[in-house]
Design a protein around this motif. Structure first.
Motif, mmCIF file in Angstrom:
data_model
loop_
_atom_site.group_PDB
_atom_site.id
_atom_site.type_symbol
_atom_site.label_atom_id
_atom_site.label_comp_id
_atom_site.label_asym_id
_atom_site.label_seq_id
_atom_site.Cartn_x
_atom_site.Cartn_y
_atom_site.Cartn_z
ATOM 1 N N GLN A 85 -3.539 4.765 -9.789
ATOM 2 C CA GLN A 85 -2.160 4.500 -9.385
ATOM 3 C C GLN A 85 -1.987 4.687 -7.884
ATOM 4 N N ASN A 86 -2.620 5.707 -7.318
ATOM 5 C CA ASN A 86 -2.527 5.926 -5.872
ATOM 6 C C ASN A 86 -3.148 4.768 -5.106
ATOM 7 N N GLY A 87 -4.294 4.277 -5.565
ATOM 8 C CA GLY A 87 -4.927 3.125 -4.908
ATOM 9 C C GLY A 87 -4.035 1.898 -4.962
ATOM 10 N N LYS A 88 -3.406 1.674 -6.099
ATOM 11 C CA LYS A 88 -2.510 0.522 -6.240
ATOM 12 C C LYS A 88 -1.299 0.653 -5.313
ATOM 13 N N LEU A 89 -0.744 1.857 -5.222
ATOM 14 C CA LEU A 89 0.399 2.078 -4.337
ATOM 15 C C LEU A 89 0.018 1.885 -2.874
ATOM 16 N N LYS A 90 -1.194 2.296 -2.486
ATOM 17 C CA LYS A 90 -1.642 2.096 -1.110
ATOM 18 C C LYS A 90 -1.790 0.611 -0.805
ATOM 19 N N GLN A 91 -2.297 -0.167 -1.764
ATOM 20 C CA GLN A 91 -2.403 -1.614 -1.554
ATOM 21 C C GLN A 91 -1.017 -2.235 -1.399
ATOM 22 N N GLU A 92 -0.070 -1.815 -2.228
ATOM 23 C CA GLU A 92 1.293 -2.337 -2.119
ATOM 24 C C GLU A 92 1.904 -1.963 -0.766
ATOM 25 N N ARG A 93 1.645 -0.730 -0.288
ATOM 26 C CA ARG A 93 2.158 -0.301 1.005
ATOM 27 C C ARG A 93 1.588 -1.152 2.134
ATOM 28 N N ASP A 94 0.283 -1.430 2.075
ATOM 29 C CA ASP A 94 -0.330 -2.264 3.112
ATOM 30 C C ASP A 94 0.237 -3.679 3.098
ATOM 31 N N ALA A 95 0.466 -4.221 1.892
ATOM 32 C CA ALA A 95 1.057 -5.556 1.801
ATOM 33 C C ALA A 95 2.480 -5.558 2.358
ATOM 34 N N MET A 96 3.236 -4.508 2.098
ATOM 35 C CA MET A 96 4.609 -4.418 2.618
ATOM 36 C C MET A 96 4.598 -4.308 4.147
ATOM 37 N N ARG A 97 3.626 -3.575 4.695
ATOM 38 C CA ARG A 97 3.523 -3.477 6.154
ATOM 39 C C ARG A 97 3.232 -4.835 6.772
ATOM 40 N N GLN A 98 2.343 -5.607 6.141
ATOM 41 C CA GLN A 98 2.039 -6.951 6.645
ATOM 42 C C GLN A 98 3.282 -7.833 6.588
ATOM 43 N N GLN A 99 4.045 -7.739 5.503
ATOM 44 C CA GLN A 99 5.270 -8.521 5.400
ATOM 45 C C GLN A 99 6.285 -8.083 6.452
ATOM 46 N N LEU A 100 6.338 -6.786 6.741
ATOM 47 C CA LEU A 100 7.260 -6.279 7.756
ATOM 48 C C LEU A 100 6.886 -6.806 9.135
ATOM 49 N N VAL A 101 5.589 -6.821 9.446
ATOM 50 C CA VAL A 101 5.143 -7.359 10.736
ATOM 51 C C VAL A 101 5.495 -8.839 10.828
ATOM 52 N N LEU A 102 5.275 -9.577 9.756
ATOM 53 C CA LEU A 102 5.607 -11.004 9.739
ATOM 54 C C LEU A 102 7.111 -11.211 9.907
ATOM 55 N N ALA A 103 7.911 -10.396 9.234
ATOM 56 C CA ALA A 103 9.366 -10.524 9.357
ATOM 57 C C ALA A 103 9.830 -10.213 10.774
ATOM 58 N N ARG A 104 9.233 -9.191 11.397
ATOM 59 C CA ARG A 104 9.602 -8.865 12.782
ATOM 60 C C ARG A 104 9.216 -9.996 13.730
ATOM 61 N N THR A 105 8.061 -10.617 13.480
ATOM 62 C CA THR A 105 7.631 -11.742 14.312
ATOM 63 C C THR A 105 8.594 -12.910 14.169
ATOM 64 N N ILE A 106 8.996 -13.195 12.964
ATOM 65 C CA ILE A 106 9.939 -14.300 12.726
ATOM 66 C C ILE A 106 11.281 -13.984 13.373
ATOM 67 N N LEU A 107 11.735 -12.738 13.267
ATOM 68 C CA LEU A 107 13.003 -12.350 13.885
ATOM 69 C C LEU A 107 12.937 -12.506 15.399
ATOM 70 N N GLN A 108 11.829 -12.091 16.002
ATOM 71 C CA GLN A 108 11.676 -12.230 17.448
ATOM 72 C C GLN A 108 11.652 -13.707 17.845
ATOM 73 N N GLU A 109 10.967 -14.528 17.062
ATOM 74 C CA GLU A 109 10.921 -15.963 17.358
ATOM 75 C C GLU A 109 12.317 -16.580 17.229
ATOM 76 N N ASN A 110 13.059 -16.158 16.208
ATOM 77 C CA ASN A 110 14.423 -16.665 16.045
ATOM 78 C C ASN A 110 15.307 -16.267 17.217
ATOM 79 N N GLN A 111 15.156 -15.030 17.699
ATOM 80 C CA GLN A 111 15.947 -14.595 18.854
ATOM 81 C C GLN A 111 15.599 -15.424 20.086
ATOM 82 N N GLN A 112 14.315 -15.736 20.279
ATOM 83 C CA GLN A 112 13.918 -16.563 21.407
ATOM 84 C C GLN A 112 14.483 -17.975 21.276
ATOM 85 N N LEU A 113 14.453 -18.516 20.060
ATOM 86 C CA LEU A 113 14.995 -19.863 19.853
ATOM 87 C C LEU A 113 16.504 -19.887 20.078
#
Length: 179
Positions: A85-113
């Motif tokens: 269960q801990n391994g699965k939660l760590k994988q989910e956390r890493d996936a959420m971090r990647q999604q957060l980085v992607l969302a921040r990148t999209i937000l920054q691009e939207n602000q520039q546009l």
């Protein structure tokens, strides 16, 4: 040859005899109860209720013992399952971090546009695409749905040359050289 006797002791012989008698009596009682349950199920229900009442203290004690043993086994299984269960939660956390980085990148691009769009709204009319002007060239191309499309610059004086190139199926560079 006959199997060996339990010994010359009367006590051992009597124990063997009475255990044989108890076995035969148990078989006879079981066959009688089976016959009653098949022939008269209504009468057997009262016998079954009486047997359950008589054995309730023993069965409840055994039931508690079996539940305790099952709880111990289940608890140990949960403990060993915690690593998975801990391994699965760590994988989910890493996936959420990647999604957060992607969302921040999209937000920054939207602000520039948006900043670029505000600049475009404040600029004079001759810089905006699709607005005709007296200048020798107009910018066309690109769209709000796909802002990365290439914009083309065309000269109004060369539109007749473009029409000739498309009708003659010649490359534009050849027509412009001769125009």
């Amino acid at each position: 040859m006959a199997p060996p006797r339990p010994g010359w002791s009367r006590r051992a012989q009597y124990g063997l005899f009475f255990s044989f008698i108890a076995l035969v009596a148990g078989i006879i009682v079981g066959l009688i109860l089976l016959a009653i349950s098949l022939l008269a199920p209504d009468r057997f229900a009262s016998l079954r209720g009486a047997a359950l009442d008589a054995t309730a203290p023993i069965t409840s004690g055994l039931n508690e013992v079996s539940e305790t043993a099952g709880g111990l086994v289940g608890g140990a299984g949960n403990y060993w399952d915690a690593a998975r269960q801990n391994g699965k939660l760590k994988q989910e956390r890493d996936a959420m971090r990647q999604q957060l980085v992607l969302a921040r990148t999209i937000l920054q691009e939207n602000q520039q546009l948006k900043a670029t769009l505000r600049l475009r709204e404040r600029s004079p009319g001759w810089l905006q695409p699709g607005v005709s002007s007296d200048l020798p060239s107009a910018v066309s191309g690109g769209s709000p749905s796909c802002p990365r499309e290439a914009a083309t610059v065309s000269r109004p004086a060369c539109r007749s040359a473009q029409r000739r190139a498309s009708s003659a199926r010649l490359p534009m560079s050849a027509v412009w050289r001769h125009a």
